[in-house]
Design an enzyme around this catalytic site. Structure first.
Site, PDB file in Angstrom:
ATOM      1  NE  ARG A  14      -1.652   8.036   7.370  1.00  0.00           N
ATOM      2  CZ  ARG A  14      -0.782   7.211   7.918  1.00  0.00           C
ATOM      3  NH1 ARG A  14       0.396   7.668   8.312  1.00  0.00           N
ATOM      4  NH2 ARG A  14      -1.047   5.927   8.093  1.00  0.00           N
ATOM      5  CD  GLU A  25      -1.155   0.119   3.737  1.00  0.00           C
ATOM      6  OE1 GLU A  25      -2.382   0.158   3.524  1.00  0.00           O
ATOM      7  OE2 GLU A  25      -0.679   0.073   4.884  1.00  0.00           O
TER       8      GLU A  25
END
Length: 458
Positions: A295, A291
């Site tokens: 952020r 993944e």
């Protein structure tokens, strides 16, 4: 794109303090928000201005998108930094910020949507030539599709929330008889955590390391890797210790990790700070994408310590239009480790331990950094994450980092609440951690076959 002048920090705790300090170093004014429970919080005291956002519950305060945008506009902000957690990977919030004429300190909403959907992210990685773990082609259309995948690929399997992160909505399934109950529980948890019960399934690999690459990208096509971190000390898919560089990697594997991460970021039209996460086979050195987090990560300080790059400051600088020329291919120096100190009791299955901190005395000295929002007299609230501090140590090599970590953990004093300090002290005496051969399954296996929770951590 003009330089940022005033930023709303849409978060709390240590990451709010971290963003405040980076902004102040750049001469950017700060506006904080706080719930009733955080009225006396450190980020409130440090900000140029602080605005009450609601009652203690996160859903009534830090997760109120419209209220946060209104505060940003009313206080004259030109930008919003979401930190991590809460709304940091919420594409709808990013769109609202942009629609209000404000700068979102992060990737474009479309990128957040694409990379936040784990199935779509896997498909993009495969198209970009990045190795991926065998998994479903997209979000499961029905439960029977998961059954068929298990029959074709074998067990164990890993169920994962398509919109998830932080271990929420994840279940390891060891046989078909476990699949339906596990899938129902995973969907329920994913729906509660993310408002989306979409799931996908992939092969579960047990003897692996969890390695991630920090990337930064600007608005001018520049993408740079700042090296990898190892996050293999985990409990129930939650990271407890991170370090950089990752131990026991060959230069070839290390370079390949960075090259594929940069390639994926470019394919995603990425902007700002992001992390590409992989599973690494300890026997072969093969790795596969799992993944991408859109952020700043909790563990970003270890990369900062070995590269000398202020990642949060560069988030703000990139959002303000600057190019990445100043951090092109930084050279790693030494070794860094981060220990997450939480208000949890490791002798009682890591049960949360909210309450008032009677004494908070963090360590200091050469190579020691402590990112925290806590102080003596601060109350750890039951409403939010239990993170108290991130103890970061830096040494000339991994051995020195371990020695400094032992010193720092011995010096760290927190009274009034139970913490994970005893767990970290115990970990630093374990041979598998000392020699860097531990895997993501190590901690669960070790806890299962010993009585350390009752004995060694007291």
């Amino acid at each position: 794109m003009p330089r940022l002048k005033r930023v709303l920090i849409a978060n709390r705790g240590e990451i709010a303090v971290r963003v405040l300090r980076a902004a102040r170093d750049l001469g950017i004014e700060t506006v904080a928000v706080y719930s009733t429970a955080d009225r006396d919080a450190r980020h409130v005291a440090l900000a140029d201005r602080a605005v009450h956002i609601g009652p203690p519950s996160a859903s009534a305060s830090y997760l109120r998108r419209e209220a946060l945008v209104h505060v940003a506009q009313a206080s004259g902000c030109d930008s919003v930094h979401p930190g991590y957690g809460f709304l940091a990977e919420d594409a709808d919030f990013a769109r609202m910020v942009a629609a209000a004429g404000l700068t979102w300190v992060g990737p474009d909403p479309e990128t957040i949507t694409q990379m936040g959907d784990k199935a779509r992210a896997r498909a993009l990685a495969a198209r970009a030539g990045v190795p991926v773990v065998a998994g479903s082609d997209g979000i499961l259309r029905d439960d029977d599709e998961a059954v068929q995948f298990g029959r074709e690929h074998g067990y164990p399997l890993l169920l994962k929330a398509s919109a998830g992160g932080g271990g929420k909505g994840m279940r390891v399934v060891h046989g078909e008889e476990e699949l339906m109950p596990a899938l129902a529980l995973a969907r329920q948890e994913a729906s509660g955590a993310f408002g989306d019960d979409g799931m996908y399934v992939e092969r579960y690999l047990s003897s692996v390391r969890h390695v991630e690459v920090q990337v930064m990208a600007d608005h001018h096509g520049g993408v740079v890797s700042l090296g990898e971190r190892d996050c293999s000390v985990q409990r129930r898919h939650q990271k407890l210790v991170e370090e950089a560089p990752a131990p026991c990697l060959t230069d070839s594997v290390r370079n390949n990790l960075s090259e594929t991460a940069v390639r994926l970021a470019a394919a995603a039209n990425y902007r700002g700070a992001g992390t590409v996460e992989y599973l690494l086979d300890t026997a072969t050195g093969d790795f596969a994408f799992i993944e991408m987090n859109t952020r700043i990560q909790v563990e970003h300080p270890v990369t900062e310590e070995i590269t000398g790059v202020d990642l949060v400051a560069w988030q703000l600088r990139v959002a303000g239009g600057e190019r990445l020329d100043g951090i092109d291919s930084p050279v790693a120096r030494g070794h860094a480790m981060e220990f997450r100190i939480t208000a949890e009791d490791p002798t009682a299955d890591f049960r949360p331990s909210p309450g008032r901190i009677a004494r908070f005395d963090p360590p200091s000295g050469p190579g020691i950094r402590c990112d925290t929002h806590c102080y003596s007299g601060w109350t750890v609230s039951p409403y939010y994450d239990s993170l108290i501090a991130k103890l970061v140590v830096h040494g000339t090599d991994r051995d020195e980092s371990i020695r400094r970590a032992r010193r720092a953990l011995d010096e760290f004093e927190i009274d009034g609440v139970a913490t994970t300090l005893p767990f970290h002290r115990w970990l630093l005496d374990q041979p598998e951690f000392i020699d860097g051969t531990h895997t993501t399954s190590y901690l669960a296996e070790r806890l299962a076959r010993t009585h350390i929770q009752q004995e060694a951590m007291t």
